[in-house]
Motif scaffolding. Structure first.
Motif, PDB file in Angstrom:
ATOM      1  N   VAL A  82       0.959  -1.008  -0.156  1.00 52.60           N
ATOM      2  CA  VAL A  82       0.157   0.159   0.046  1.00 52.60           C
ATOM      3  C   VAL A  82       0.943   1.088  -0.177  1.00 52.60           C
ATOM      4  N   LYS A  83       0.760   2.179  -1.039  1.00 49.41           N
ATOM      5  CA  LYS A  83       1.410   3.151  -1.125  1.00 49.41           C
ATOM      6  C   LYS A  83       0.637   4.558  -1.148  1.00 49.41           C
ATOM      7  N   SER A  84      -0.493   4.284  -1.355  1.00 49.66           N
ATOM      8  CA  SER A  84      -1.523   5.478  -1.369  1.00 49.66           C
ATOM      9  C   SER A  84      -2.802   5.279  -0.814  1.00 49.66           C
ATOM     10  N   LYS A  85      -3.734   6.273  -0.377  1.00 51.32           N
ATOM     11  CA  LYS A  85      -4.975   6.034  -0.029  1.00 51.32           C
ATOM     12  C   LYS A  85      -5.770   5.100  -0.939  1.00 51.32           C
ATOM     13  N   GLN A  86      -5.525   5.501  -2.404  1.00 50.83           N
ATOM     14  CA  GLN A  86      -6.303   4.364  -3.288  1.00 50.83           C
ATOM     15  C   GLN A  86      -5.910   2.975  -3.147  1.00 50.83           C
ATOM     16  N   ASP A  87      -4.827   2.625  -2.994  1.00 48.89           N
ATOM     17  CA  ASP A  87      -4.270   1.345  -2.719  1.00 48.89           C
ATOM     18  C   ASP A  87      -5.030   0.842  -1.384  1.00 48.89           C
ATOM     19  N   PHE A  88      -4.957   1.649  -0.384  1.00 50.79           N
ATOM     20  CA  PHE A  88      -5.763   1.245   0.845  1.00 50.79           C
ATOM     21  C   PHE A  88      -7.105   0.943   0.876  1.00 50.79           C
ATOM     22  N   ILE A  89      -7.761   1.928   0.026  1.00 51.61           N
ATOM     23  CA  ILE A  89      -9.364   1.560  -0.111  1.00 51.61           C
ATOM     24  C   ILE A  89      -9.607   0.304  -0.918  1.00 51.61           C
ATOM     25  N   SER A  90      -8.658  -0.002  -1.847  1.00 54.83           N
ATOM     26  CA  SER A  90      -8.788  -1.173  -2.563  1.00 54.83           C
ATOM     27  C   SER A  90      -8.680  -2.534  -1.730  1.00 54.83           C
ATOM     28  N   LEU A  91      -7.641  -2.191  -1.028  1.00 58.05           N
ATOM     29  CA  LEU A  91      -7.357  -3.493   0.088  1.00 58.05           C
ATOM     30  C   LEU A  91      -8.654  -3.719   0.885  1.00 58.05           C
ATOM     31  N   LEU A  92      -9.257  -2.718   1.395  1.00 60.86           N
ATOM     32  CA  LEU A  92     -10.237  -2.721   2.395  1.00 60.86           C
ATOM     33  C   LEU A  92     -11.611  -3.397   1.608  1.00 60.86           C
ATOM     34  N   GLU A  93     -11.744  -2.840   0.440  1.00 62.74           N
ATOM     35  CA  GLU A  93     -12.853  -3.625  -0.328  1.00 62.74           C
ATOM     36  C   GLU A  93     -12.664  -5.033  -0.502  1.00 62.74           C
ATOM     37  N   ARG A  94     -11.570  -5.524  -0.525  1.00 63.45           N
ATOM     38  CA  ARG A  94     -11.152  -6.927  -0.844  1.00 63.45           C
ATOM     39  C   ARG A  94     -11.666  -7.564   0.347  1.00 63.45           C
ATOM     40  N   VAL A  95     -11.296  -6.943   1.563  1.00 59.15           N
ATOM     41  CA  VAL A  95     -11.358  -7.688   2.819  1.00 59.15           C
ATOM     42  C   VAL A  95     -12.945  -7.694   3.140  1.00 59.15           C
ATOM     43  N   LEU A  96     -13.713  -6.522   2.794  1.00 58.43           N
ATOM     44  CA  LEU A  96     -15.234  -6.702   3.098  1.00 58.43           C
ATOM     45  C   LEU A  96     -15.955  -7.633   2.203  1.00 58.43           C
ATOM     46  N   ASN A  97     -15.185  -7.804   0.862  1.00 58.23           N
ATOM     47  CA  ASN A  97     -15.668  -8.692  -0.097  1.00 58.23           C
ATOM     48  C   ASN A  97     -15.836 -10.178   0.658  1.00 58.23           C
ATOM     49  N   GLU A  98     -15.032 -10.488   1.356  1.00 56.07           N
ATOM     50  CA  GLU A  98     -14.919 -11.959   2.361  1.00 56.07           C
ATOM     51  C   GLU A  98     -16.073 -11.937   2.957  1.00 56.07           C
ATOM     52  N   LEU A  99     -17.045 -11.009   3.395  1.00 56.75           N
ATOM     53  CA  LEU A  99     -18.081 -11.336   4.258  1.00 56.75           C
ATOM     54  C   LEU A  99     -19.402 -11.336   3.201  1.00 56.75           C
ATOM     55  N   TYR A 100     -19.168 -11.022   2.026  1.00 57.72           N
ATOM     56  CA  TYR A 100     -20.222 -11.159   0.747  1.00 57.72           C
ATOM     57  C   TYR A 100     -21.649 -10.582   1.514  1.00 57.72           C
ATOM     58  N   ASP A 101     -21.502  -9.537   1.981  1.00 57.37           N
ATOM     59  CA  ASP A 101     -22.600  -8.766   2.636  1.00 57.37           C
ATOM     60  C   ASP A 101     -23.084  -7.714   2.039  1.00 57.37           C
ATOM     61  N   ASP A 102     -24.145  -7.230   1.239  1.00 54.78           N
ATOM     62  CA  ASP A 102     -24.444  -5.938   0.551  1.00 54.78           C
ATOM     63  C   ASP A 102     -24.751  -4.863   1.570  1.00 54.78           C
ATOM     64  N   HIS A 103     -24.889  -5.289   2.823  1.00 54.49           N
ATOM     65  CA  HIS A 103     -24.777  -4.132   3.678  1.00 54.49           C
ATOM     66  C   HIS A 103     -23.902  -3.590   4.332  1.00 54.49           C
ATOM     67  N   LEU A 104     -22.707  -4.092   3.755  1.00 59.02           N
ATOM     68  CA  LEU A 104     -21.291  -3.601   4.258  1.00 59.02           C
ATOM     69  C   LEU A 104     -20.667  -2.605   3.115  1.00 59.02           C
ATOM     70  N   SER A 105     -20.406  -1.450   3.472  1.00 63.13           N
ATOM     71  CA  SER A 105     -19.635  -0.623   2.332  1.00 63.13           C
ATOM     72  C   SER A 105     -18.816   0.464   2.977  1.00 63.13           C
ATOM     73  N   LEU A 106     -17.603   0.988   2.390  1.00 63.38           N
ATOM     74  CA  LEU A 106     -16.789   2.170   3.004  1.00 63.38           C
ATOM     75  C   LEU A 106     -17.585   3.433   2.644  1.00 63.38           C
ATOM     76  N   ASN A 107     -17.197   4.535   3.310  1.00 65.58           N
ATOM     77  CA  ASN A 107     -17.808   5.661   3.214  1.00 65.58           C
ATOM     78  C   ASN A 107     -17.265   6.476   2.037  1.00 65.58           C
ATOM     79  N   THR A 108     -16.202   5.876   1.002  1.00 68.22           N
ATOM     80  CA  THR A 108     -15.802   6.316   0.244  1.00 68.22           C
ATOM     81  C   THR A 108     -15.408   5.417  -0.862  1.00 68.22           C
ATOM     82  N   ASN A 109     -15.334   5.802  -1.974  1.00 66.45           N
ATOM     83  CA  ASN A 109     -14.955   4.943  -3.172  1.00 66.45           C
ATOM     84  C   ASN A 109     -14.056   5.434  -4.062  1.00 66.45           C
TER      85      ASN A 109
END
Length: 200
Positions: A82-109
């Motif tokens: 992770v070198k940037s906020k963009q990299d970090f957001i992408s990483l967290l999105e992949r983490v949340l994907n593991e829960l396969y839950d449409d009710h979970l999202s970040l407050n940014t994209n």
């Protein structure tokens, strides 16, 4: 059953039914200005904050067939890249994907972030006997205008077999091939990402 090869641009941003309640995860570094540099230690702290918060408060682990510790082991090493906020957001999105839950999202994209389900869809689809079948179409929106109807089978999206595309979106730590995870992955693929063409 009529089959349909779906271009991504014909999947737009609404769905016919369903209640959407977003859980917004606020991470401390989002308050930083665009010019500030976020240190690796801050990324690590925010990763641990999210992972621990979900570990302690997420109510549906017993229904998910995943090992949350394995999620941390899988994605924590990615912090080194992770070198940037963009990299970090992408990483967290992949983490949340593991829960396969449409009710979970970040407050940014990002432009590359997945569109939210159900608000990122004009159609609702489910796996039926191994086929991706449209079960609802939002009236007056681009999917209906493109001729999609309930009962159609989606066989591909952007030239890729729909089952292959959905399999690529499945959680990596899933213990068993669950129907609800496959349906989540199907709809995630149909919703696409913000940088893909969209007719709505």
């Amino acid at each position: 059953m009529k089959q349909y090869n779906l271009p991504q641009r014909e999947v737009s941003r609404r769905v016919a039914s369903g209640i959407f309640a977003a859980v917004l995860l606020s991470l401390s570094y989002y308050n930083a200005t665009a010019q500030q540099i976020v240190s690796p230690s801050q990324f690590t702290a925010d990763f641990e904050f999210m992972w621990t918060g979900l570990r302690d408060h997420y109510a549906y682990f017993d229904k998910k067939d995943i090992d949350w510790n394995a999620v941390a082991e899988l994605y924590r090493p990615g912090l080194a890249d992770v070198k940037s906020k963009q990299d970090f957001i992408s990483l967290l999105e992949r983490v949340l994907n593991e829960l396969y839950d449409d009710h979970l999202s970040l407050n940014t994209n990002l432009r590359t972030s997945p569109r939210l389900v159900p608000t990122g869809l004009d159609i609702w689809a489910e796996w039926t006997n191994g086929h991706a079948v449209i079960t609802e179409v939002r009236r007056g929106f681009s999917a209906e205008q493109a001729g999609l109807t309930v009962g159609m089978e989606i066989v591909s999206i952007d030239g890729r077999p729909i089952r292959d595309a959905a399999a690529h979106r499945l959680p990596r730590t899933l213990h068993v091939a669950r129907a609800d995870a496959w349906n989540w992955a199907l709809r995630a693929v149909l919703a696409g990402t913000h940088d893909q063409p969209n007719d709505s």
